[in-house]
Write an enzyme that holds these catalytic residues in place. Structure first.
Site, PDB file in Angstrom:
ATOM      1  N   HIS A 175      42.698  32.328  53.447  1.00 20.83           N
ATOM      2  CA  HIS A 175      43.773  33.450  53.641  1.00 20.83           C
ATOM      3  C   HIS A 175      43.144  34.937  53.651  1.00 20.83           C
ATOM      4  O   HIS A 175      43.364  35.887  52.897  1.00 20.83           O
ATOM      5  CB  HIS A 175      44.985  33.588  52.492  1.00 20.83           C
ATOM      6  CG  HIS A 175      45.623  32.204  52.911  1.00 20.83           C
ATOM      7  ND1 HIS A 175      46.425  31.637  52.342  1.00 20.83           N
ATOM      8  CD2 HIS A 175      45.995  31.682  54.311  1.00 20.83           C
ATOM      9  CE1 HIS A 175      47.359  30.743  52.715  1.00 20.83           C
ATOM     10  NE2 HIS A 175      46.979  30.860  53.969  1.00 20.83           N
ATOM     11  N   GLU A 186      49.421  25.437  50.606  1.00 19.82           N
ATOM     12  CA  GLU A 186      48.883  24.323  49.838  1.00 19.82           C
ATOM     13  C   GLU A 186      50.014  23.493  49.191  1.00 19.82           C
ATOM     14  O   GLU A 186      49.860  22.293  49.043  1.00 19.82           O
ATOM     15  CB  GLU A 186      48.195  25.162  48.706  1.00 19.82           C
ATOM     16  CG  GLU A 186      47.626  24.105  47.610  1.00 19.82           C
ATOM     17  CD  GLU A 186      47.092  24.689  46.339  1.00 19.82           C
ATOM     18  OE1 GLU A 186      46.586  25.824  46.455  1.00 19.82           O
ATOM     19  OE2 GLU A 186      47.308  24.326  45.039  1.00 19.82           O
ATOM     20  N   SER A 237      47.253  36.018  51.098  1.00 19.12           N
ATOM     21  CA  SER A 237      46.476  35.492  49.961  1.00 19.12           C
ATOM     22  C   SER A 237      47.161  35.566  48.580  1.00 19.12           C
ATOM     23  O   SER A 237      47.397  36.436  47.793  1.00 19.12           O
ATOM     24  CB  SER A 237      45.024  36.415  49.842  1.00 19.12           C
ATOM     25  OG  SER A 237      44.388  36.001  48.565  1.00 19.12           O
TER      26      SER A 237
END
Ligand code: SF4
Length: 341
Positions: free
Chosen positions: A69, A154, A250
Site C-alpha cells: 500500500h 488482508e 496503508s
C-alpha cells in the site's frame, strides 16, 4: 518556530545525549528520526518478487491489487511494466499474475487456477501464518472472530479461509455487540497491522464475554507493526509533532498516527513531501519522523530535506529495536541454477 522550550529527560536506555532541550535553547529545530521505520521484510520481499518476475518474464506482469500500500512503489513498478488489477478475473488467461503482500482467499486461487494464470505468490509469510491459524481453528469447529477492518485486503483474504464461520470484529464496541451463545467455541485472530493496544482491548472484551475462546499461539500483530508503533510512542514522548510517511490506504501507517495521537502528541500522515503543511509547525521545536512499513526511504529523505529548509536541521535518532528479519523469495522467482532471475 522553536518558540517552545521544554525540559525532557533522556530516552530509556540512552545516555541523554539526544535530549532535545539543548537544541531548542540554541534556536535550532530538531528532527527525531524513528528507528526502525519504513520497509519491513514482507514489503521488501513483495517488491522483490515483482521486480524479479519482470526480469524473468518481461512485461507485462499482472499484479492483483497494489503489491504494497504505497503509491510511490506502485508507480515505480508500473513504469517497469507491472499492470495492477483489482481482480484476477481481469488478467488475460495464461498470464503471469502476482498476488500482493496482503494475501488472498482460497476462492481467488481457484479462480486464478481456472484461468490458468501463472501465479507468483508475494503474500507476506506472517499473513500466511494467520491464514494457517484460520484453517486450523475452522477445522476444529470453532467460529472465527477476526479482529480487523472489514474492508482491508488482508482481512478479506483471511476471512476467505472460512467465510461461513468468520465474523469480523472491528472494535471493542463491536465485540460488546456480538450476538452469540455464551458457550460458542470461538477463536480470535487479528489483522497483522493493527494497533497493539486497540487489539488488547477487543480481546479483553471477548474473554470476558465468551469463556470458550482461544487465540493464536503468538500474537498476530507482526514484528514490524509492533516496532514501528513502539518507535512512534517514543517520538510522541520526545517531540511536539509526529509525522508518519505513508499512503492513506496503508493500515499500519494510519495506526502509527493514531498511536502518536493517543499519547497526546499531534500527528499527521504524510504521503510525500508535497503534503507538508506549514500550519502544523507553529510553536513546534522538535519534529518526530517515521514511516510506515510500505513507505520507501526516499520519501523520508525528501521530507528530511524539506524540514532542514524549514529550520529543523538537527537530526537525532530514537532507536527502539534492531530488525534483521529477511524473508526468502518464493521459488517461482529464484533461478533453479542457484542465482536469481
Ligand atoms: Fe508482513 Fe508485517 Fe510487513 Fe505486513 S507489515 S508485510 S505482515 S512484515
Amino acid at each position: 518556530m522553536n518558540s517552545r522550550m521544554r525540559r525532557r529527560g533522556p530516552a530509556p536506555g540512552t545516555d541523554g545525549k539526544d535530549d532535545v532541550t539543548d537544541e531548542l535553547q540554541d534556536g535550532a529545530g530538531v528532527v527525531v528520526l524513528a528507528e526502525p521505520r519504513g520497509f519491513c521484510a514482507g514489503v521488501r520481499r513483495a517488491i522483490g518478487v515483482v521486480e524479479r518476475a519482470l526480469d524473468r518474464h518481461g512485461p507485462p506482469v499482472y499484479v492483483r491489487k497494489e503489491i504494497v500500500h504505497n503509491a510511490h512503489v506502485v508507480s515505480m513498478l508500473r513504469r517497469r511494466g507491472a499492470v495492477f488489477v483489482d481482480s484476477e478475473e481481469e488478467v488475460p488467461a495464461g498470464s503471469v499474475c502476482v498476488f500482493s503482500a496482503h494475501g488472498v482467499s482460497p476462492a481467488v486461487r481457484t479462480t486464478a487456477a481456472g484461468r490458468e494464470l501463472r501465479v507468483i505468490d508475494a503474500t507476506c509469510p506472517l499473513v500466511s501464518k494467520v491464514h494457517q491459524e484460520a484453517r486450523r481453528f475452522a477445522r476444529a469447529g470453532r467460529t472465527l472472530l477476526l479482529i480487523g477492518h472489514a474492508d482491508h485486503e488482508e482481512v478479506e483474504g483471511t476471512r476467505g479461509e472460512a467465510p461461513e464461520r468468520t465474523i469480523v470484529v472491528e472494535s471493542e464496541a463491536a465485540a460488546e455487540r456480538l450476538d452469540l451463545p455464551v458457550d460458542t467455541p470461538l477463536a480470535y485472530l487479528t489483522q497483522t497491522t493493527l494497533a497493539v493496544d486497540e487489539t488488547v482491548g477487543v480481546v479483553d472484551v471477548l474473554r470476558r464475554r465468551f469463556p470458550d475462546l482461544v487465540g493464536p499461539g503468538t500474537d498476530d500483530i507482526c514484528y514490524a507493526s509492533q516496532n514501528r508503533q513502539d518507535a512512534v510512542k517514543e517520538l510522541a514522548r520526545r517531540t511536539d509533532l509526529v509525522l508518519v510517511v505513508g499512503s492513506p490506504n496503508s493500515s499500519n501507517s494510519i495506526r502509527m498516527v493514531e498511536v502518536a495521537r493517543l499519547d497526546g502528541t499531534p500527528a499527521q500522515l504524510v504521503p510525500d513531501v508535497t503534503h507538508l503543511e506549514p500550519g502544523w509547525f507553529a510553536g513546534v521545536g522538535a519534529v518526530g519522523l517515521s514511516a510506515g512499513a510500505s513507505a520507501p526511504e526516499v520519501l523520508v529523505e525528501e521530507v528530511l530535506d524539506r524540514l532542514r529548509d524549514m529550520g529543523y536541521g538537527r537530526v537525532q535518532m530514537a532507536t527502539v529495536a534492531t530488525e534483521d528479519v529477511v524473508f526468502s523469495l518464493p521459488p517461482a522467482v529464484v533461478d533453479p541454477r542457484g542465482g536469481r532471475t
